[in-house]
Design a protein around this motif. Structure first.
Motif, PDB file in Angstrom:
ATOM      1  N   ILE A  97     -11.002 -23.188   1.253  1.00  0.00           N
ATOM      2  CA  ILE A  97     -12.289 -23.079   1.953  1.00  0.00           C
ATOM      3  C   ILE A  97     -12.593 -21.609   2.174  1.00  0.00           C
ATOM      4  O   ILE A  97     -11.758 -20.859   2.702  1.00  0.00           O
ATOM      5  CB  ILE A  97     -12.240 -23.829   3.300  1.00  0.00           C
ATOM      6  CG1 ILE A  97     -11.986 -25.324   3.050  1.00  0.00           C
ATOM      7  CG2 ILE A  97     -13.516 -23.630   4.083  1.00  0.00           C
ATOM      8  CD1 ILE A  97     -11.793 -26.135   4.312  1.00  0.00           C
ATOM      9  N   VAL A 101     -18.062 -21.509   6.285  1.00  0.00           N
ATOM     10  CA  VAL A 101     -18.228 -22.893   5.840  1.00  0.00           C
ATOM     11  C   VAL A 101     -18.356 -23.797   7.063  1.00  0.00           C
ATOM     12  O   VAL A 101     -17.702 -23.571   8.090  1.00  0.00           O
ATOM     13  CB  VAL A 101     -17.045 -23.334   4.955  1.00  0.00           C
ATOM     14  CG1 VAL A 101     -17.105 -24.826   4.662  1.00  0.00           C
ATOM     15  CG2 VAL A 101     -17.037 -22.529   3.664  1.00  0.00           C
ATOM     16  N   LEU A 109     -12.001 -33.888   2.168  1.00  0.00           N
ATOM     17  CA  LEU A 109     -11.756 -33.031   1.013  1.00  0.00           C
ATOM     18  C   LEU A 109     -10.479 -33.556   0.392  1.00  0.00           C
ATOM     19  O   LEU A 109      -9.369 -33.134   0.740  1.00  0.00           O
ATOM     20  CB  LEU A 109     -11.621 -31.560   1.430  1.00  0.00           C
ATOM     21  CG  LEU A 109     -12.792 -30.958   2.231  1.00  0.00           C
ATOM     22  CD1 LEU A 109     -12.539 -29.480   2.510  1.00  0.00           C
ATOM     23  CD2 LEU A 109     -14.113 -31.145   1.495  1.00  0.00           C
ATOM     24  N   LEU A 123     -14.195 -24.902  -1.742  1.00  0.00           N
ATOM     25  CA  LEU A 123     -15.514 -24.635  -1.175  1.00  0.00           C
ATOM     26  C   LEU A 123     -15.681 -23.127  -1.061  1.00  0.00           C
ATOM     27  O   LEU A 123     -14.903 -22.462  -0.364  1.00  0.00           O
ATOM     28  CB  LEU A 123     -15.667 -25.280   0.213  1.00  0.00           C
ATOM     29  CG  LEU A 123     -15.273 -26.750   0.366  1.00  0.00           C
ATOM     30  CD1 LEU A 123     -15.601 -27.229   1.774  1.00  0.00           C
ATOM     31  CD2 LEU A 123     -15.954 -27.618  -0.657  1.00  0.00           C
ATOM     32  N   GLU A 124     -16.671 -22.598  -1.750  1.00  0.00           N
ATOM     33  CA  GLU A 124     -16.916 -21.167  -1.658  1.00  0.00           C
ATOM     34  C   GLU A 124     -17.685 -20.846  -0.367  1.00  0.00           C
ATOM     35  O   GLU A 124     -17.866 -21.717   0.489  1.00  0.00           O
ATOM     36  CB  GLU A 124     -17.658 -20.684  -2.908  1.00  0.00           C
ATOM     37  CG  GLU A 124     -16.811 -20.821  -4.176  1.00  0.00           C
ATOM     38  CD  GLU A 124     -17.479 -20.230  -5.406  1.00  0.00           C
ATOM     39  OE1 GLU A 124     -18.671 -19.839  -5.315  1.00  0.00           O
ATOM     40  OE2 GLU A 124     -16.817 -20.150  -6.459  1.00  0.00           O
ATOM     41  N   VAL A 127     -20.915 -22.781   2.490  1.00  0.00           N
ATOM     42  CA  VAL A 127     -21.099 -24.184   2.093  1.00  0.00           C
ATOM     43  C   VAL A 127     -21.225 -25.045   3.344  1.00  0.00           C
ATOM     44  O   VAL A 127     -20.557 -24.799   4.354  1.00  0.00           O
ATOM     45  CB  VAL A 127     -19.917 -24.657   1.226  1.00  0.00           C
ATOM     46  CG1 VAL A 127     -19.955 -26.172   1.014  1.00  0.00           C
ATOM     47  CG2 VAL A 127     -19.929 -23.941  -0.114  1.00  0.00           C
ATOM     48  N   ILE A 129     -21.120 -29.177   4.466  1.00  0.00           N
ATOM     49  CA  ILE A 129     -20.834 -30.553   4.060  1.00  0.00           C
ATOM     50  C   ILE A 129     -21.268 -31.483   5.183  1.00  0.00           C
ATOM     51  O   ILE A 129     -20.773 -31.387   6.308  1.00  0.00           O
ATOM     52  CB  ILE A 129     -19.334 -30.768   3.765  1.00  0.00           C
ATOM     53  CG1 ILE A 129     -18.796 -29.677   2.831  1.00  0.00           C
ATOM     54  CG2 ILE A 129     -19.114 -32.151   3.178  1.00  0.00           C
ATOM     55  CD1 ILE A 129     -19.384 -29.712   1.447  1.00  0.00           C
ATOM     56  N   VAL A 135     -15.744 -35.260  -0.783  1.00  0.00           N
ATOM     57  CA  VAL A 135     -15.672 -34.312  -1.894  1.00  0.00           C
ATOM     58  C   VAL A 135     -14.282 -34.452  -2.488  1.00  0.00           C
ATOM     59  O   VAL A 135     -13.278 -34.118  -1.843  1.00  0.00           O
ATOM     60  CB  VAL A 135     -15.933 -32.871  -1.414  1.00  0.00           C
ATOM     61  CG1 VAL A 135     -15.963 -31.907  -2.598  1.00  0.00           C
ATOM     62  CG2 VAL A 135     -17.244 -32.795  -0.640  1.00  0.00           C
ATOM     63  N   THR A 140     -15.382 -27.518  -7.583  1.00  0.00           N
ATOM     64  CA  THR A 140     -15.809 -26.335  -6.828  1.00  0.00           C
ATOM     65  C   THR A 140     -17.246 -26.520  -6.344  1.00  0.00           C
ATOM     66  O   THR A 140     -18.131 -26.840  -7.139  1.00  0.00           O
ATOM     67  CB  THR A 140     -15.725 -25.066  -7.692  1.00  0.00           C
ATOM     68  OG1 THR A 140     -14.371 -24.877  -8.123  1.00  0.00           O
ATOM     69  CG2 THR A 140     -16.174 -23.846  -6.897  1.00  0.00           C
ATOM     70  N   ILE A 141     -17.436 -26.329  -5.051  1.00  0.00           N
ATOM     71  CA  ILE A 141     -18.780 -26.269  -4.477  1.00  0.00           C
ATOM     72  C   ILE A 141     -19.118 -24.781  -4.390  1.00  0.00           C
ATOM     73  O   ILE A 141     -18.524 -24.045  -3.594  1.00  0.00           O
ATOM     74  CB  ILE A 141     -18.859 -26.912  -3.077  1.00  0.00           C
ATOM     75  CG1 ILE A 141     -18.207 -28.304  -3.074  1.00  0.00           C
ATOM     76  CG2 ILE A 141     -20.300 -26.968  -2.598  1.00  0.00           C
ATOM     77  CD1 ILE A 141     -18.909 -29.313  -3.922  1.00  0.00           C
TER      78      ILE A 141
END
Length: 277
Positions: A97, A101, A109, A123-124, A127, A129, A135, A140-141
């Protein structure tokens, strides 16, 4: 120690930035389970990297009982991570993560295989959610990605994209524009835009969306017709269309007042005639 205090200060400030209900530093430290889970995860992650894996798992398990948030000590979490509400969140061992985020309650996850190695999402930065979203897998998000509530995502999400539905699918810009158009049409009518929610499975919402689309097209057609008539030097009065909420709906009963006493008198007369012919 100074690094821990710096991270803690950033974590608390991120709560102030993203939760309008947050009031004081003390309140956040003592009552926010997301903050508690994150603080203890930093300890358990340090133990995990120091090869004290059993002790790390015990600590994370105790925190899960206390907060309702399950974060594997092997998961890598960046700065200013914010968990809102938190109950039911599950973050797997190889999840990564980034910074800034946000996760809402019920997010998973998770992995899709029992094989060793990378099997959880990445998760970059920046992000978000939504609540109840899943997910899954080593996907990769990308930066700025958004996942809608209750979506199930098993494929990579492009940078800045929004994903909704089961299975998750990227909402195209045209779809977003259409929803903005529906919202504007509903506001023009003075209508509470119940049906404007995108991709709503509710048949009533779908019907309302169709009506809003139809009204929008009719408005455009009428505007073109008026412009064409004016171009032919036709004299047209500009009429302001009132909102539906401003119109007074009059029923037929409001135009005809009935005297109930006369009805009672007629009924009594008819009764006397029946009993004494």
């Amino acid at each position: 120690m100074s690094s821990f205090l710096k991270d803690l200060k950033e974590d608390v400030n991120s709560v102030f930035d993203r939760d309008p209900a947050a009031r004081t530093f003390f309140e956040i430290i003592t009552t926010y389970p997301g903050v508690h889970a994150l603080i203890f995860h930093r300890f358990s992650h340090a133990l995990y990297k120091s090869d004290l894996k059993w002790l790390a798992r015990v600590l994370s398990n105790i925190v899960r009982w206390y907060t309702g948030i399950e974060i594997h000590p092997g998961a890598k979490i960046g700065r200013r991570f914010f968990i809102d509400h938190g109950t039911g969140i599950v973050i797997g061992e190889t999840a990564e993560i980034g910074d800034d985020v946000t996760l809402y309650h019920g997010v998973t996850l998770g992995g899709t295989t029992w094989s060793k190695g990378k099997r959880h999402p990445t998760l970059e930065n920046n992000v978000v959610i939504g609540a109840g979203a899943k997910v899954l897998g080593p996907i990769t998000i990308k930066t700025g990605g958004r996942v809608g509530s209750n979506a199930v995502v098993t494929k990579d999400v492009p940078q800045g994209a929004t994903v909704v539905g089961v299975p998750g699918r990227v909402i195209e810009k045209a779809t977003l524009d259409k929803n903005d158009q529906r919202a504007k049409t509903a506001e023009k009518m003075g209508f509470d835009a119940y049906g404007v929610a995108q991709d709503a499975p509710d048949p009533v919402a779908t019907a309302i969306n169709c009506m809003l689309d139809h009204i929008h097209v009719m408005d455009e057609k009428m505007e073109r017709m008026c412009k064409a008539l004016k171009a032919m030097d036709a004299e047209l009065d500009d009429i302001q269309i009132p909102k539906l909420g401003d119109l007074e709906i009059q029923t037929e009963s409001s135009h005809h007042e009935v005297d109930l006493s006369e009805i009672d008198a007629d009924q009594n007369t008819a009764k006397d005639t029946t009993e004494n012919p």
